[in-house]
Enzyme design. Structure first.
Site, PDB file in Angstrom:
ATOM      1  N   TRP A  85       0.853  -1.148   0.054  1.00 35.49           N
ATOM      2  CA  TRP A  85       0.103   0.052   0.036  1.00 35.49           C
ATOM      3  C   TRP A  85       0.896   1.228  -0.049  1.00 35.49           C
ATOM      4  CZ3 TRP A  85      -4.458  -0.569  -2.028  1.00 35.49           C
ATOM      5  CH2 TRP A  85      -5.089  -1.759  -1.954  1.00 35.49           C
ATOM      6  N   LYS A 135     -12.454  -1.291   6.639  1.00 35.59           N
ATOM      7  CA  LYS A 135     -11.834  -2.586   7.229  1.00 35.59           C
ATOM      8  C   LYS A 135     -12.049  -2.298   8.995  1.00 35.59           C
ATOM      9  CE  LYS A 135      -8.421  -3.026   3.832  1.00 35.59           C
ATOM     10  NZ  LYS A 135      -7.891  -1.898   3.081  1.00 35.59           N
ATOM     11  N   ASP A 153      -1.539   6.490   6.421  1.00 35.76           N
ATOM     12  CA  ASP A 153      -2.552   5.751   5.800  1.00 35.76           C
ATOM     13  C   ASP A 153      -2.652   4.704   7.139  1.00 35.76           C
ATOM     14  OD1 ASP A 153      -4.028   3.661   4.822  1.00 35.76           O
ATOM     15  OD2 ASP A 153      -2.985   3.612   3.035  1.00 35.76           O
TER      16      ASP A 153
END
Ligand SMILES: *Cc1c(COP(=O)(O)O)cnc(C)c1O
Length: 343
Positions: free
Chosen positions: A87, A179, A155
């Protein structure tokens, strides 16, 4: 997963006399209450200081990969990236389309640790990192240090509310809701107010933090249902004992699973102990040829979603906030059983 109580509340909303929350306007008083209460709860739970705006946006964390350079970096400027997994690499690549993105550290290709040091540009527009690398299961155990004046951008998609995060040490923190905070469609972005309108660039309105802050995230129609579900999840967190209780549970869940993996010769987690994730835990089998059999036998026990990301293979257990202890206990028992059966 969502807490069963949240799913029940959604079902009740859909089957009630209506109009349901799925149907009301984002400019209605009823939705105003959703927006206000979710922001207030998030501020309390994450300890967000007054000097920060809280935005509820669309486009996923991936939209923020572009929004970060667009909002923070003036034309010709650049930003630093710590690449610790897939990511943060994606964030770096996307940022490079809009600014001079630099890799300040890269733990690849294996991504089994976090960097101890990096080559920081003191003139960078920001330093970006992923607190928890979802696919590789690598997490920063503490906030990385930045050069004074370089805003830190996190993030937090796969760890928000399950591990402490010092918001005040950051310029920007963003997290997709799907999530830990609810369902897909909503991204929470927390931005220090002095960073709003910093770049002086032309920015698409939906990615423009200043414009979104000025309109209370309702410059256009927000993802109302995903936003409302995030509120239900936050209310559920309050009922469970608050953010500290979420952290206690996450700590307990990860300890149970790593203990089982470490005690076995059959399973392994490749990550350096100090950088292990609390929420996304990859593991491998000593005999990779048995992976498919493992997944099938696990599914037969109701243990689903254990296949590792297609880019790395192996297995992965995602232990987000709604995962009960019983889910981890069942997995740990299954690990032992499968190992015994194959011995
Ligand atoms: C899932 C995830 C993303 C991608 O989020 P989208 O909402 O699909 O854009 C980005 N970063 C991290 C750390 C993630 O876990």
């Amino acid at each position: 997963m969502l807490p069963p109580a949240v799913l029940a509340r959604i079902a009740e909303e859909v089957s009630g006399p209506g109009p349901s929350l799925f149907e009301v306007s984002h400019r209605s008083g009823r939705f105003d209450a959703v927006a206000e209460r979710s922001e207030a709860l998030l501020r309390t739970m994450l300890g967000i200081p007054d000097g920060y705006a809280v935005l509820f946006l669309q486009g996923g964390a991936t939209a923020q990969f572009a929004a970060v350079p667009l909002n923070l970096v003036p034309p010709g400027g650049g930003g630093d990236h710590l690449v610790t997994g897939s990511w943060s690499r994606r964030a770096f690549e996307e940022a490079g389309r809009f600014a001079v993105a630099r890799v300040a550290a890269d733990t690849g290709p294996e991504h089994r640790a976090i960097p101890d040091a990096w080559d920081a540009d003191p003139a960078a527009g920001y330093l970006a990192y992923a607190v928890n690398e979802t696919i590789h299961g690598v997490a920063f155990p503490a906030t990385p240090a930045t050069t004074a004046g370089v805003p830190l951008v996190a993030d937090a998609s796969s760890m928000i509310l399950s591990r402490p995060l010092d918001i005040a040490a950051h310029g920007v923190v963003y997290a997709g809701a799907q999530k830990n905070l609810g369902v897909a469609g909503l991204t929470v972005v927390v931005v220090r107010r002095d960073l709003l309108a910093r770049s002086g660039r032309v920015i698409p309105a939906v990615l423009d933090w200043a414009a979104m802050a000025a309109s209370s995230s309702r410059l256009n129609t927000p993802p109302t249902v995903a936003w409302w579900i995030a509120l239900l999840v936050l209310e559920w967190v309050v009922e469970q004992g608050g953010a500290a209780e979420m952290v206690r549970r996450a700590e307990r869940r990860q300890a149970l699973l790593y203990a089982a993996i470490d005690a076995s010769q059959f399973y392994a987690n490749p990550v350096v102990e100090s950088a292990r994730s609390w929420t996304t835990i990859p593991f491998t089998l000593a005999d990779p040829a048995r992976e498919q059999a493992f997944l099938e036998a696990a599914a037969a026990e109701g243990l689903v979603g254990l296949r590792g990301h297609r880019s790395v293979g192996g297995m992965r257990a995602c232990l987000y906030n709604a995962m009960p202890d019983a889910g981890v206990t069942a997995l740990v028992e299954f690990l032992a059983e499968f190992e015994r059966a194959g011995a």
